[in-house]
Scaffold this motif. Structure first.
Motif: not given
Length: 821
Positions: A556-585
């Motif tokens: 839910r945290g990344m859906a409005p920003h990046l979407g939610v990737p279906a593949d686990f490898s892509d999901w792993h990268w997207a969640t790490q990216l969203n974590q970094a962006r949220a904290v930097a924000h």
């Protein structure tokens, strides 16, 4: 003083409880300091508790009682000689016997113990330490005095044990047992140094060190003793009359070299010695390195509420911090070398403070020594967290004893800048439904508002104290952002990270967002038993994801920003990216409001095992993308687009001692680099200040927000701002050209943007688990380039470093999301 260290010769065995047949009756070698888990692991009797599903498989250990024992020779004491058994740390509910005679019973992991065993010094004997189940003890205590509410079901508040021993929303539930600090026999005569408190004050260029020395008398003679104190090159002497047990020796240091936090000055340390003698013969000694500095806390009322500003040597300091948890759940595996690596990572991320969180322990001398050297300030919680704590006996006396010991012990360290009553307990009492279930029973208020502040005022009045994190002045809600310290957990738990900007807290001492560990950490420690590829809903992944609905919150945290990737490898990268962006924000927002907001302490720097968590450095010591986001957003100088009076402005944060002056080139351009509007803004930002620059309307107003970016640059400082989230942007999926050069210690990878490239990252551990990079999350406008240094001993990585899944960016993420349901 003659010390015999008791680290070898121990054995360990289970004495009762649900012990598996393969372990029942086994007697294994044990090491002190150590734990049952580490000893059984060394003996090959249990699997690694951090790997795969082992945590669950080892739950039987929670209910087992253990025995440590060893043969011991203690020669009879001379007529004037004391013989002490010193146990520096017992985890946790212990019965100690020597030669079959009970010496003591203890139930506090956070204390050290010294027992006079002179009468038992009879030659060959046996030392036995029986450790009962801490869980069973806590449950019995809850029945005796009445339970107390908390955020977790385990009765962790009923025993003085590291709270996260019972598991947390980022940690395993192992409930360790053992002799977790050194043990020794100490023989001494006449007197010994019980404690030293070197309390520092500074006036002008002169420092005064009031060295408080407490001695313990043997009780076997009453001789006068002499004291000698040396701080640097300055010596003071004094004497204690027969029977006297304390003295204060003043040492004056002219032209004092002051200790400063990293980024504000140097960290000179003065060698300090105390020597205790009688008739010229040395009895005991004490040595530390101390720093000369002052610290005070400004909590004055102002037009916004109540301030919370740390001042070092009279200078206000914006706190760039991270919360610190025990760096390994199995505490005895934490070495000074490991702490050096972690503090290096803190400094590398431009942090200047670590908050030692209240669900862990009072940290070690090594930890504080390393922070002293590095200039990392330390905020030390008293170890109480997320629960109501009883004030009945023996609990109150245990809290008092441990607080006195550690306030005294840590007083020598200049890095320690504040004591804090505990974590979220004031907030919990106010908002978490505790009051009804307490029915008038004690919950810890006496600790936070009376016991702890009185001990700090008595033993170390040179440091400030605050009753809790979060906390506010009397009569104000403890988590009011306009007063004192604030925890922001609506973001992550319930609302989008853009809501960080809804509040301007005076000091945010906890906020954060989750992300998984590095891919290679998962490959080592989070695996399916059948070898099937890992998915986020697999049982093994969820065991290493402790947050309530953690994966759901990630999605839910990344859906409005990046979407939610279906593949686990892509999901792993997207969640790490969203974590970094949220904290930097959050960080850039908080920093833009200095001095109204005076600090930001991210949850959290480190992990204690392999887990999906809020950490910037994972349990295998790998830096996650979040670490690179902290490094960028906590840099001395940043440019960031913020909102003031409903209009976008450019905020220039200058947290350095030099004025920041120069032309800021600002342009609005298409993603392909076509300039649509541009100007030059003149920046003149004094030291340690924030300046806001108004943006002309044609720069802050896009014609096509799906395909335009605002870029602002001054020297090597740049920011790139879009008006929409990535899922709505027309980003090129492959926005960089690459070239790779082999160098002695790895590779130089040059990235050149052919179109706006957002958060370009090399996940180098996916090619080589030991590889690391110096830069990540690099946003490049069209035409810009950067070179990333990849350190690796491998010689075959050139192609892999510029291919998926190593080379990633935000551009590709929105194209890998799952179809809308």
């Amino acid at each position: 003083m003659v010390i015999t260290t008791l680290d070898q010769g121990w054995t360990l065995r289970a004495v009762s409880g649900p012990v598996p047949e393969s372990i029942a009756g086994q007697v294994v070698p044990a090491h002190v300091p150590g734990t049952v888990h580490t000893d059984l692991l060394t003996a090959g009797l249990i699997v690694n508790p951090y790997v795969d599903l082992a945590e669950t498989e080892l739950a039987w250990m929670h209910r087992v009682d253990w025995r440590y024992e060893r043969p011991l020779t203690i020669e009879p004491a001379a007529d004037d000689e004391r013989v002490d058994l010193v146990l520096e740390g017992l985890d946790t509910v212990a019965t100690i016997t020597l030669g079959g005679v009970e010496v003591a019973r203890t139930a506090n992991m956070h204390r050290s113990y010294r027992f006079d065993v002179r009468a038992l010094a009879t030659g060959e004997t046996d030392l036995v330490v029986d450790l009962a189940s801490a869980l069973t003890h806590a449950e019995q205590e809850a029945l005796r005095i009445g339970g107390r509410p908390g955020a977790y079901p385990a009765p962790l508040n009923m025993v003085r044990k590291m709270a996260c021993s019972f598991g947390w929303d980022w940690g395993p539930d192992l409930q360790t047992a053992g002799l977790w600090k050194p043990a020794s026999i100490q023989r001494w005569r006449t007197a010994r140094i019980a404690s030293v408190r070197p309390l520092v004050t500074v006036a002008g260029s002169t420092a005064r060190v009031a060295v408080h020395v407490d001695v313990e008398r043997s009780g076997l003679d009453e001789l006068p003793v002499d004291l000698r104190v040396r701080v640097g090159d300055v010596v003071a002497t004094g004497a204690l009359a027969a029977g006297a047990t304390s003295a204060v020796l003043d040492v004056t240091i002219p032209d004092a070299a002051l200790w400063w936090p990293v980024g504000h000055g140097a960290q000179p340390l003065y060698e300090t010695d105390v020597e205790l003698t009688v008739a010229g013969e040395r009895l005991d000694g004490w040595h530390r390195r101390i720093g000369l500095r002052t610290v005070d806390l400004d909590t004055s009322a102002d037009e916004h509420g109540s301030a919370f500003v740390l001042r070092i040597n009279g200078k206000p300091v914006f706190v760039r911090g991270a919360n610190w948890i025990p760096d390994d759940h199995l505490l005895t595996r934490i070495t000074r070398e490991r702490l050096n690596r972690r503090i290096d990572q803190a400094v590398g991320a431009h942090l200047n403070l670590l908050r030692v969180w209240g669900g862990g322990v009072y940290e070690s001398e090594d930890f504080y020594d390393v922070c002293d050297e590095a200039g990392i300030m330390v905020w030390q919680d008293f170890p109480l967290a997320c629960a109501a704590y009883p004030e009945e006996e023996p609990h109150r006396s245990e809290f008092e004893a441990e607080a006195r010991e550690h306030v005294t012990r840590l007083s020598a360290h200049p890095s320690l800048v504040i004591w804090n009553g505990g974590n979220e307990n004031l907030w919990g009492f106010e908002d978490w439904g505790w009051q009804d279930s307490l029915e008038g029973r004690s919950w810890g208020a006496g600790y936070y508002h009376d016991l702890f502040p009185s001990i700090v005022a008595e033993l170390d009045p040179t440091r400030p104290y605050t009753p809790g994190s979060p906390s506010s002045p009397a009569g104000v809600h403890p988590n009011d952002p306009d007063h004192g310290t604030h925890h922001e957990w609506e973001v992550w738990n319930r609302v989008d990270y853009t809501a960080y900007r809804a509040d301007i807290p005076r000091f945010c001492s906890e906020f954060g967002f989750q992300g998984p560990p590095a891919w290679s950490t998962l490959e080592r420690a989070v695996r399916n038993a059948d070898g099937a590829p890992l998915e986020k809903e697999d049982a093994v992944f969820l065991l290493h994801q402790k947050a309530d609905d953690g994966n759901g919150k990630l999605d839910r945290g990344m859906a409005p920003h990046l979407g939610v990737p279906a593949d686990f490898s892509d999901w792993h990268w997207a969640t790490q990216l969203n974590q970094a962006r949220a904290v930097a924000h959050a960080v850039t927002h908080y920093r833009s409001w200095w001095p109204r907001t005076a600090g930001a302490i991210v949850w959290q720097l480190n992990d204690c095992w392999p887990v999906t968590s809020w950490a910037a450095v994972d349990g295998d010591e790998r830096r996650k993308p979040l670490w690179h986001a902290l490094r960028a957003s906590f840099a001395d100088r940043i440019l960031t687009v913020q909102v003031r009076d409903e209009l976008e402005v450019l905020a220039a944060v200058n947290d350095s001692d030099e004025r920041w002056v120069g032309p800021v080139a600002v342009r609005r351009e298409r993603f392909d680099g076509t300039v649509l509007a541009e100007t030059v803004l003149v920046l003149d930002a004094p030291a340690r200040s924030v300046e806001t620059l108004n943006l002309p309307v044609d720069l802050r107003t896009p014609v096509d927000p799906r395909g335009e970016v605002l870029v602002a640059e001054l020297g090597d400082v740049r920011t790139a701002h879009t008006w929409l989230d990535d899922v709505e942007l027309d980003l090129a999926p492959s926005p960089v050209r690459t070239s790779v050069e082999r160098v002695a210690d790895g590779y130089l990878v040059t990235l050149t943007a052919t179109s706006l490239a957002r958060d370009v990252t090399l996940l180098a551990d996916r090619a080589d688990p030991d590889a690391c990079v110096d830069e990540s999350l690099v946003t490049l406008p069209a035409g810009a380039s950067t070179t990333v240094h990849v350190r690796s001993t491998r010689t075959d990585l050139a192609d892999a470093l510029v291919r998926t899944p190593v080379l990633r960016s935000a551009n590709e993420v929105s194209r890998t999301r799952a179809p809308a349901s």
